[in-house]
Design an enzyme around this catalytic site. Structure first.
Site, short mmCIF file in Angstrom:
data_model
loop_
_atom_site.label_atom_id
_atom_site.label_comp_id
_atom_site.label_asym_id
_atom_site.label_seq_id
_atom_site.Cartn_x
_atom_site.Cartn_y
_atom_site.Cartn_z
N CYS A 151 0.91 -1.27 0.07
CA CYS A 151 0.08 0.06 -0.02
C CYS A 151 0.77 1.29 -0.09
O CYS A 151 0.23 2.35 -0.18
CB CYS A 151 -0.78 0.06 1.27
SG CYS A 151 -1.87 -1.40 1.39
N HIS A 169 -9.13 3.28 -1.53
CA HIS A 169 -7.64 2.84 -1.23
C HIS A 169 -7.52 1.58 -2.30
O HIS A 169 -7.36 0.65 -2.07
CB HIS A 169 -7.84 1.92 0.25
CG HIS A 169 -6.80 1.39 0.65
ND1 HIS A 169 -5.17 1.91 0.32
CD2 HIS A 169 -6.14 0.50 1.56
CE1 HIS A 169 -4.23 1.47 1.04
NE2 HIS A 169 -4.93 0.43 1.67
#
Length: 393
Positions: free
Chosen positions: A90, A338
């Site tokens: 991420c 996200h």
């Protein structure tokens, strides 16, 4: 880490609307974000010297295991330039941003493009989940079922035990960020929720409910960086990179206690030292709230308040857009979305927008210094990669 050899500015930003986009390819997402940043900077694309590309799991989803940045840049019309891929879970595009900063700060290049892109919505949640599980030590964690919701849930329970934080506090984080997300045209989720709706939504991993979790989605985000001494050629309002700290975690075997210092604390210490400022100098921050409790825990680890005090700050409205320390004005990962490889640069997009004074109804009053904290992966109870960027005008 020493000081950079010269100043670096962000002169262009761009991002797609985050969400489920079955009609768009990975190349479409990267192209839209990258060209938006180029247009925003007013730079001739022929003058971009180096490109850093952040993407996490496309190889596992489509089979494009390697040279993803080169494939996408060819589609953008930027073939022939140096392209460096920065897969780091991420934190992939935060890593690309940091590497672009270092390349320009070193004096080797004057203008760099950092771009992040990810397509997680493939109408096969199980396949996406298996791909995201690779952001752990798969032999001892991911393949054994130790995965992000469970890890964050265990961390939340320990935090609640130690500090008195309640489920209502976790819900309040989601309520605040949903309210902020309604003001962000790039956000994947744009509706408000109540504390009761958050607490009564589907249980994911106790105490985490559905509205406390970031959604699966697609998106792209990008930034143009250039040497500080030429930034005025392109924009009258450049945003300067005061520092970019980075750390991996102080890994241990799965255990009840978090390692100390944590990856957040180590990256933040480096960022604060390079910038020559402290948490008291920060005017707003975007934090990696993949799950609601993370916002409270990271708020404390960044030094914005003493341990255990974040729930009180939340109760007192200090982290609201109009509060003393606005957090996740974009809606955060919970609402803005996200798409992991694009997340870090999207967080930078929000802070740059705020420092320019262009955030419209979610604008913070007169910010001068903003912080981005973006982590990737989990190994041994801590982040695999953690970035803390400090931006200023």
């Amino acid at each position: 880490m020493g000081k950079p050899a010269r100043n670096v500015a962000v002169i262009g930003i761009g991002m797609t609307k985050f969400g489920k986009h079955p009609e768009l390819s990975l190349k479409d997402l990267a192209r839209e974000a990258g060209w938006a940043a180029i247009r925003d900077a007013g730079v001739d694309p022929r003058n971009i010297e180096v490109i850093y590309c952040g993407n996490s799991v496309e190889g596992l989803l489509s089979g494009q295991e390697d040279v993803r940045g080169q494939v996408v840049m060819r589609e953008m019309g930027l073939a022939g330039k140096a392209v460096i891929n920065t897969p780091n879970a991420c934190a992939s595009s935060s890593t690309s941003f940091r590497e672009a900063w270092l390349a320009v700060a070193s004096g080797v290049y004057d203008i760099a493009l950092a771009v992040g892109f990810e397509k997680l919505y493939i109408d096969d949640t199980a396949k996406t989940t298996r791909a995201l599980a690779s952001c752990t030590d798969v032999m001892t964690e991911g393949n054994m079922g130790v995965f992000f919701p469970g890890m964050y849930a265990m961390e939340a329970k320990r935090y609640m035990h130690d500090t008195g934080c309640t489920r209502e506090h976790l819900a309040k984080v989601a309520v605040k960020n949903h309210r902020n997300g309604c003001l962000n045209p790039h956000a994947q989720i744009r509706h408000e929720v109540t504390i009761e709706e958050v607490l009564n939504s589907k249980l994911i991993a106790d105490p985490l409910t559905l509205y406390m979790c970031s959604p699966i989605g697609d998106g792209g985000a990008a930034a143009i960086l250039c040497a500080g001494d030429i930034a005025a050629q392109y924009r009258s309002d450049p945003v300067f990179i005061a520092s970019s700290g980075m750390s991996s975690g102080a890994y241990q075997d799965l255990a009840i206690d978090r390692p100390s210092p944590t990856a957040v604390q180590m990256a933040a210490q480096e960022a604060y030292e390079i910038a020559g400022i402290g948490p008291e100098d920060i005017d707003l921050a975007e934090l990696h709230d993949a799950f609601s409790p993370a916002e409270l825990i990271y708020f404390e680890e960044l030094g914005f308040c003493p341990h255990g005090e974040a729930p009180r700050y939340l109760d007192e409205g200090r982290t609201e857009i109009g509060g003393a320390m606005p957090i996740n004005t974009s809606g955060g990962l919970e609402c803005k979305g996200h798409p992991v490889g694009a997340t870090g640069l999207a967080m930078i997009h929000e802070v740059v927008t705020q420092l320019r004074g262009h955030a419209g109804p979610r604008q913070v009053r007169g910010p001068k210094v903003g912080l981005v904290q973006n982590g990737g992966g989990l190994i041994g109870g801590d982040a695999a990669a953690m970035c803390v960027h400090i931006l200023k005008i």
